[in-house]
Design an enzyme around this catalytic site. Sequence first.
Site, PDB file in Angstrom:
ATOM      1  N   GLU A 137       0.829  -1.193   0.000  1.00  0.00           N
ATOM      2  CA  GLU A 137       0.000   0.000   0.000  1.00  0.00           C
ATOM      3  C   GLU A 137       0.864   1.243   0.000  1.00  0.00           C
ATOM      4  O   GLU A 137       1.892   1.313   0.676  1.00  0.00           O
ATOM      5  CB  GLU A 137      -0.888  -0.001   1.239  1.00  0.00           C
ATOM      6  N   CYS A 182       3.226   8.439   1.184  1.00  0.00           N
ATOM      7  CA  CYS A 182       3.621   7.511   2.249  1.00  0.00           C
ATOM      8  C   CYS A 182       3.959   6.171   1.593  1.00  0.00           C
ATOM      9  O   CYS A 182       3.147   5.599   0.866  1.00  0.00           O
ATOM     10  CB  CYS A 182       2.481   7.367   3.254  1.00  0.00           C
ATOM     11  N   CYS A 214       4.671  -6.658   8.436  1.00  0.00           N
ATOM     12  CA  CYS A 214       5.685  -6.145   9.368  1.00  0.00           C
ATOM     13  C   CYS A 214       5.821  -7.104  10.538  1.00  0.00           C
ATOM     14  O   CYS A 214       4.838  -7.689  10.993  1.00  0.00           O
ATOM     15  CB  CYS A 214       5.284  -4.763   9.881  1.00  0.00           C
ATOM     16  N   CYS A 229       3.604  -3.759  16.645  1.00  0.00           N
ATOM     17  CA  CYS A 229       3.054  -2.684  17.476  1.00  0.00           C
ATOM     18  C   CYS A 229       1.565  -2.969  17.669  1.00  0.00           C
ATOM     19  O   CYS A 229       0.857  -3.275  16.710  1.00  0.00           O
ATOM     20  CB  CYS A 229       3.263  -1.326  16.808  1.00  0.00           C
ATOM     21  N   SER A 279      10.813   6.735   9.160  1.00  0.00           N
ATOM     22  CA  SER A 279      10.398   6.532  10.543  1.00  0.00           C
ATOM     23  C   SER A 279      10.748   5.109  10.969  1.00  0.00           C
ATOM     24  O   SER A 279      10.449   4.151  10.270  1.00  0.00           O
ATOM     25  CB  SER A 279       8.881   6.745  10.642  1.00  0.00           C
ATOM     26  N   SER A 292       9.519   6.530  16.119  1.00  0.00           N
ATOM     27  CA  SER A 292       8.137   6.255  16.490  1.00  0.00           C
ATOM     28  C   SER A 292       8.111   5.987  17.994  1.00  0.00           C
ATOM     29  O   SER A 292       8.347   4.874  18.438  1.00  0.00           O
ATOM     30  CB  SER A 292       7.700   5.029  15.678  1.00  0.00           C
ATOM     31  N   LEU A 293       7.868   7.015  18.778  1.00  0.00           N
ATOM     32  CA  LEU A 293       8.016   6.938  20.239  1.00  0.00           C
ATOM     33  C   LEU A 293       6.746   6.364  20.899  1.00  0.00           C
ATOM     34  O   LEU A 293       6.791   5.340  21.566  1.00  0.00           O
ATOM     35  CB  LEU A 293       8.342   8.333  20.787  1.00  0.00           C
ATOM     36  N   CYS A 351      -2.443   6.712   9.294  1.00  0.00           N
ATOM     37  CA  CYS A 351      -1.324   6.045   9.958  1.00  0.00           C
ATOM     38  C   CYS A 351      -1.781   4.814  10.723  1.00  0.00           C
ATOM     39  O   CYS A 351      -2.776   4.850  11.432  1.00  0.00           O
ATOM     40  CB  CYS A 351      -0.681   7.001  10.950  1.00  0.00           C
TER      41      CYS A 351
HETATM   42  S1  SF4 Z   1       3.633   0.763  13.410  1.00  0.00           S
HETATM   43 FE1  SF4 Z   1       5.208   0.426  11.805  1.00  0.00          FE
HETATM   44  S2  SF4 Z   1       6.801  -0.785  12.850  1.00  0.00           S
HETATM   45 FE2  SF4 Z   1       4.946  -0.957  14.109  1.00  0.00          FE
HETATM   46  S3  SF4 Z   1       3.921  -2.833  13.382  1.00  0.00           S
HETATM   47 FE3  SF4 Z   1       3.036  -1.099  12.248  1.00  0.00          FE
HETATM   48  S4  SF4 Z   1       4.232  -1.004  10.352  1.00  0.00           S
HETATM   49 FE4  SF4 Z   1       5.418  -2.243  11.817  1.00  0.00          FE
END
Ligand code: SF4
Length: 420
Positions: free
Chosen positions: A127, A177, A184, A188, A265, A290-291, A411
């Site tokens: 994407e 983007c 991934c 997260c 990022s 990415s905090l 996001c």
């Molecule tokens: S926020 Fe970014 S690093 Fe975290 S799981 Fe999603 S794609 Fe991966």
Amino acid sequence: MTAYPSQPDTKQLVQLDASQHAPGSTSGHAAHSKPLFGMDTQDLVSLMLSVGEPSWRGKQIAEAIYRQWVTELSEITTLSVALREKLVAAGWQIGRPIIEQVFQSVDGTERYLVKCSAAGGSVQTVETVWMPEGDDGESGDGTEAEFVKQVGAPCLDSETGESTDPARPSRQRATICVSSQVGCAVNCQFCLTAKLGLQRNLTPGEIAGQVIAVLDRHKVEVGRDRVNLVFMGMGEPFLNYDNFMAAVRLLILETSLSPQRMTVSTSGIVPGIERFAQEPKELRPKLAISLNAPNDQIRQQLMPINHKWNIESVVDAVRLVKLRPRERITFEYVLLGGVTDQPEHAREVARLVRRTGLPAKVNLIAWNPGPGIPYSMPQPGAVEAFRQTLVEAGIPAYLRRPRGRDIYAACGQLKRTVEG
Ligand code: SF4
């Protein structure tokens, strides 16, 4: 959670126009073909020498695919017909990723399913998102002033970078983007892409190809239009470091995009940040971390990667990066209702950022809902109060405008909802 649709509205699905998906097109998608897209000029020169052609043929191919955005070998008319046929017979094709489907948001954002095929490997979609007018993520990093300086245009407002000349209205402004992996592995807890797990790394051509396909679609004029790239789509770029940086070099050296208009990022992959610190300034994007949490305790619940590299080790690695004049490190911070958006969290983030001693800014992102993710959006008042606390503590803080929520382009929402 708000009532966003669990699937994009199919009325918003726009099929490709013929120019981008011509029947019989060989662009990029025979699984066993050899893509030229992704090779730099030096690789293309070597290829031409290996088939008995002069080296400048390689430069002609690079010019055609990275600057003229030609997608078919038959269209590179600077090459002889015989050479084009010889390359096709040997299995070569341009092989740029193609935009297979487009979802359009009411706010003008477009989300694309881009079809990629690694050389000899699987065909998959990733994407990519086009946000007209950007999402304000670049605010406060000196980019606008830098643009005025680079272009040297007297008719641009030095604050905003907008044209002040009525005869030459403002140029196109947008943010793209870009994805770096299919899926991934970082997991997260607030991110929809994480649900896919890691499927594979994208190649340099597949990463750079997303950008060129979108620039081509919008007829962007490189050097005039102000297009920012954010490597914040699907995947963790620093877990695909070599391919990611090779893509960045293609975009800078072959297409002449500005590294100062690119931001990568990372979730905090310390060895990746340490390698990034060694890259020459003119060949690297700006860095965002990415905090997403005010302390290790909360962060490791949201981002399991924090068990491996905690906030302090990430910040230590970031300190190794030699910044350009006016450059700032960006801390991205997703606000989760009741979890990371409280006033005490804002004060803690302000202390944390100040303690780093880094020239830094904070980009706040109100969390975007996704199916099966057990968080809620922050209250609008909480977001502004959070920003205000940071600003009063002397930390530049900006709110990233949510874009394309209705089509899952915002996001943390990228996940292939329709397979190619
Ligand atoms: S926020 Fe970014 S690093 Fe975290 S799981 Fe999603 S794609 Fe991966």
